[in-house]
Design a protein around this motif. Structure first.
Motif, mmCIF file in Angstrom:
data_model
loop_
_atom_site.group_PDB
_atom_site.id
_atom_site.type_symbol
_atom_site.label_atom_id
_atom_site.label_comp_id
_atom_site.label_asym_id
_atom_site.label_seq_id
_atom_site.Cartn_x
_atom_site.Cartn_y
_atom_site.Cartn_z
ATOM 1 N N ASP A 253 0.872 -1.173 0.000
ATOM 2 C CA ASP A 253 0.000 0.000 0.000
ATOM 3 C C ASP A 253 0.910 1.225 0.000
ATOM 4 O OD1 ASP A 253 -1.563 2.197 0.589
ATOM 5 O OD2 ASP A 253 -2.734 1.210 2.143
ATOM 6 N N GLU A 254 1.128 1.779 -1.192
ATOM 7 C CA GLU A 254 2.003 2.947 -1.337
ATOM 8 C C GLU A 254 1.201 4.210 -1.638
ATOM 9 O OE1 GLU A 254 5.811 3.196 -2.458
ATOM 10 O OE2 GLU A 254 6.209 1.081 -2.884
ATOM 11 N N ILE A 255 -0.029 4.255 -1.109
ATOM 12 C CA ILE A 255 -0.845 5.450 -1.308
ATOM 13 C C ILE A 255 -0.128 6.671 -0.720
ATOM 14 C CG2 ILE A 255 -3.112 6.478 -0.963
ATOM 15 C CD1 ILE A 255 -3.084 3.847 -2.615
ATOM 16 N N VAL A 256 0.496 6.511 0.440
ATOM 17 C CA VAL A 256 1.246 7.597 1.071
ATOM 18 C C VAL A 256 2.693 7.623 0.594
ATOM 19 C CG1 VAL A 256 2.165 8.435 3.276
ATOM 20 C CG2 VAL A 256 -0.225 7.754 3.110
ATOM 21 N N THR A 257 3.348 6.468 0.535
ATOM 22 C CA THR A 257 4.795 6.442 0.291
ATOM 23 C C THR A 257 5.170 6.550 -1.183
ATOM 24 O OG1 THR A 257 4.787 4.001 0.215
ATOM 25 C CG2 THR A 257 5.217 5.049 2.340
ATOM 26 N N GLY A 258 4.200 6.340 -2.080
ATOM 27 C CA GLY A 258 4.536 6.286 -3.502
ATOM 28 C C GLY A 258 4.735 7.639 -4.146
ATOM 29 N N PHE A 259 5.130 7.575 -5.391
ATOM 30 C CA PHE A 259 5.309 8.748 -6.241
ATOM 31 C C PHE A 259 6.304 9.761 -5.661
ATOM 32 C CE2 PHE A 259 4.024 12.672 -8.508
ATOM 33 C CZ PHE A 259 4.353 12.225 -9.772
ATOM 34 N N GLY A 260 7.513 9.264 -5.370
ATOM 35 C CA GLY A 260 8.621 10.159 -5.034
ATOM 36 C C GLY A 260 8.771 10.500 -3.575
ATOM 37 N N ARG A 261 7.772 10.170 -2.753
ATOM 38 C CA ARG A 261 7.797 10.586 -1.341
ATOM 39 C C ARG A 261 9.049 10.120 -0.606
ATOM 40 N NH1 ARG A 261 6.337 14.872 0.922
ATOM 41 N NH2 ARG A 261 4.638 15.575 -0.372
ATOM 42 N N THR A 262 9.505 8.893 -0.906
ATOM 43 C CA THR A 262 10.651 8.339 -0.178
ATOM 44 C C THR A 262 11.981 8.634 -0.871
ATOM 45 O OG1 THR A 262 10.471 6.190 -1.295
ATOM 46 C CG2 THR A 262 9.219 6.481 0.755
ATOM 47 N N GLY A 263 11.954 9.423 -1.934
ATOM 48 C CA GLY A 263 13.170 9.746 -2.680
ATOM 49 C C GLY A 263 13.224 9.038 -4.015
ATOM 50 N N ALA A 264 12.913 7.742 -4.037
ATOM 51 C CA ALA A 264 12.765 6.985 -5.279
ATOM 52 C C ALA A 264 11.311 7.105 -5.737
ATOM 53 C CB ALA A 264 13.137 5.525 -5.056
ATOM 54 N N PRO A 265 11.008 6.692 -6.975
ATOM 55 C CA PRO A 265 9.614 6.768 -7.407
ATOM 56 C C PRO A 265 8.650 6.072 -6.444
ATOM 57 C CG PRO A 265 10.998 6.369 -9.302
ATOM 58 C CD PRO A 265 11.894 6.280 -8.102
ATOM 59 N N PHE A 266 9.055 4.897 -5.932
ATOM 60 C CA PHE A 266 8.211 4.164 -4.997
ATOM 61 C C PHE A 266 9.069 3.614 -3.865
ATOM 62 C CE2 PHE A 266 6.185 3.777 -9.200
ATOM 63 C CZ PHE A 266 5.005 4.455 -8.931
ATOM 64 N N THR A 334 5.037 13.244 -15.689
ATOM 65 C CA THR A 334 6.015 13.820 -16.623
ATOM 66 C C THR A 334 6.881 14.864 -15.928
ATOM 67 O OG1 THR A 334 4.506 13.456 -18.486
ATOM 68 C CG2 THR A 334 6.287 15.040 -18.809
ATOM 69 N N LEU A 335 6.267 15.713 -15.132
ATOM 70 C CA LEU A 335 7.015 16.728 -14.394
ATOM 71 C C LEU A 335 8.002 16.082 -13.423
ATOM 72 C CD1 LEU A 335 7.266 19.803 -13.964
ATOM 73 C CD2 LEU A 335 5.485 19.606 -12.221
ATOM 74 N N PHE A 336 7.564 15.041 -12.743
ATOM 75 C CA PHE A 336 8.436 14.345 -11.803
ATOM 76 C C PHE A 336 9.632 13.719 -12.523
ATOM 77 C CE2 PHE A 336 9.560 10.325 -9.659
ATOM 78 C CZ PHE A 336 9.977 10.830 -8.437
ATOM 79 N N ARG A 337 9.374 13.109 -13.674
ATOM 80 C CA ARG A 337 10.440 12.415 -14.399
ATOM 81 C C ARG A 337 11.418 13.368 -15.060
ATOM 82 N NH1 ARG A 337 7.744 8.026 -18.280
ATOM 83 N NH2 ARG A 337 9.938 7.564 -18.651
#
Length: 456
Positions: A253-266, A334-337
């Protein structure tokens, strides 16, 4: 003609109480009017620094022009498509972009409307996987005590917290297990042993329930409602091995941790463990539209159509893969990448962690991974205080800072676009709130000296 009032919600006429608030109405409830960068303004004209990114969502702030433009253009071109007859270009491109961001082995994406729906879909997909392989009895889902997975009935059933039992019994077939952080907090298991012991207990649970009855285990890599409890080294790798031994799917469950939050994409990449299913959401659209996704390996995607791939996953929802939400998500990804955000997050995270540790000092323990921060608090009197986190968050809000506080912790999740000057402002206000609620550093030191004296 009715004029909409301004000012705090507590001053509004009672007939406006027909609106059902997301949280209980209170004198502290705010009527937000506008946002720019990481600052919000309310109807009374007061400004707030948002150090929570809304609720882990507004990664690029409240006025991100590339996302605004993408949604506006999509609105003018195709605001909706008949979901029973086809899809749209933005949804297809977003699915591919998410798969490209994900760890190797993740090959398909199902777009949904929110985190709860993503968890529900993962539960269905896990059961479908085993049923399609001739194991229809593998239906049980394991999840953490003290985790959180959503507000729909299925996702709430996975949420192993006593405050959800007021809704009555959850779905049958859900079995709760203890995470490492709870072993440390409740039974004084040392951190260097908690991961191995928690993983062994999960394996014993699978064996006790019967491996032929267990479909999946759903877990947050970092447990939000435990004050951002970070897993011990090698713990998630041990869980991966346990799942492989017993043919149990691992769902993050990466609803919180996903999409860059931890430094990596997931977080899967941050901790070096690839699950079978990734549930992602919140920041995936930057907060500009409701959006989440279920990312899966090819061994799961093959069940969804004659020729494999993300072909069909009925029953679905009317607004799943909606063009407007997909356009927001595609622009955000796209902005993140392409915007150099991974390096920016790492630099901002290191600076923020240093400042948080400095202002917290002896009044709590900072847990940090990327731009996710939890602080386990200590009271000035040295006694347990179940409302300590709430009191600190309220003291911050009075000073114009938005964080989250509950039990004995507070959490922060600054936006990716936060400046170092704003970090100084955030941590300065937090320090003042800690002085008010937990005592100044001098008071904490005196209390510690008194406790040590009593022990002697």
């Amino acid at each position: 003609m009715t004029t909409t009032p301004t000012g705090p919600l507590s001053s509004w006429p009672s007939d406006l109480s027909a609106f059902c608030f997301e949280v209980p109405h209170s004198p502290e409830a705010l009527l937000f009017e506008s946002g720019k960068g990481i600052r919000l303004s309310d109807a009374a004209g007061r400004s707030y620094l948002d150090a929570l990114s809304g609720v882990f969502v507004t990664c690029f702030g409240y006025d991100c022009e590339p996302i605004v433009s993408a949604v506006t253009n999509q609105l003018r071109t195709l605001p909706f498509n008949p979901p029973l007859h086809g899809t749209n270009r933005a949804a297809l491109e977003l699915a591919r972009a998410l798969v490209d961001l994900a760890p190797p082995g993740i090959t398909a994406a199902k777009l949904v409307n929110g985190g709860s729906e993503a968890i529900e879909a993962a539960m269905r997909l896990a059961r479908l996987h085993h049923h399609s392989r001739g194991n229809p009895g593998k239906v049980k889902i394991l999840s953490y005590y003290h985790g959180y997975h959503g507000a729909t009935f299925g996702s709430l059933s996975l949420t192993g917290r006593p405050d959800v039992t007021r809704f009555g019994p959850g779905l049958p077939g859900v079995v709760h297990v203890w995470p490492p952080d709870c072993l440390e907090a409740f039974w004084d298991v040392p951190p260097e042993r908690s991961g191995a012991l928690a993983a062994a207990m999960i394996e014993r649970t699978i064996e006790a329930e019967g491996p032929d009855s267990v479909a999946a285990i759903v877990m947050e890599p970092v447990i939000h409602l435990r004050g951002m409890a970070v897993p011990p080294p090698d713990y998630l790798a041990r869980i991966r091995e346990v799942c492989d031994r017993h043919d149990v799917l691992l769902v993050f469950d990466e609803i919180v941790t996903g999409f860059g939050r931890t430094g990596a994409p997931f977080a899967a990449q941050t901790f070096g463990v690839t699950p079978d299913i990734l549930c992602v959401g919140k920041g995936i659209s930057g907060g500009y539209a409701p959006l989440a996704a279920v990312l899966m390996g090819s061994h799961l995607a093959e069940h969804l159509g004659e020729h494999g791939g993300p072909v069909s996953f009925a029953p679905s929802h009317t607004y799943a893969a909606n063009p407007l939400a997909a356009a927001a998500g595609l622009a955000s990804v796209t902005l993140f990448r392409e915007g150099g955000y991974q390096e920016r997050i790492r630099e901002l995270a290191a600076h923020t962690e240093t400042r948080l540790r400095a202002v917290t000092a002896g009044r709590g323990t900072v847990r940090a991974v990327g731009l996710l921060y939890g602080i386990k608090l200590k009271s000035a009197a040295g006694r347990p205080d179940e409302r300590l986190g709430e009191r600190v968050a309220t003291a911050c809000l009075r000073r114009g800072l938005i964080i989250r506080g509950q039990d004995d912790w507070v959490v922060l999740a600054p936006a990716f676009v936060t400046t170092t000057a704003e970090v100084e402002e955030i941590t300065g206000i937090l320090g003042e709130a800690l002085d008010e609620v937990c005592g100044t550093l001098d008071e904490v030191c005196r209390t510690l000296d008194e406790v040590r004296g009593d022990e002697r």
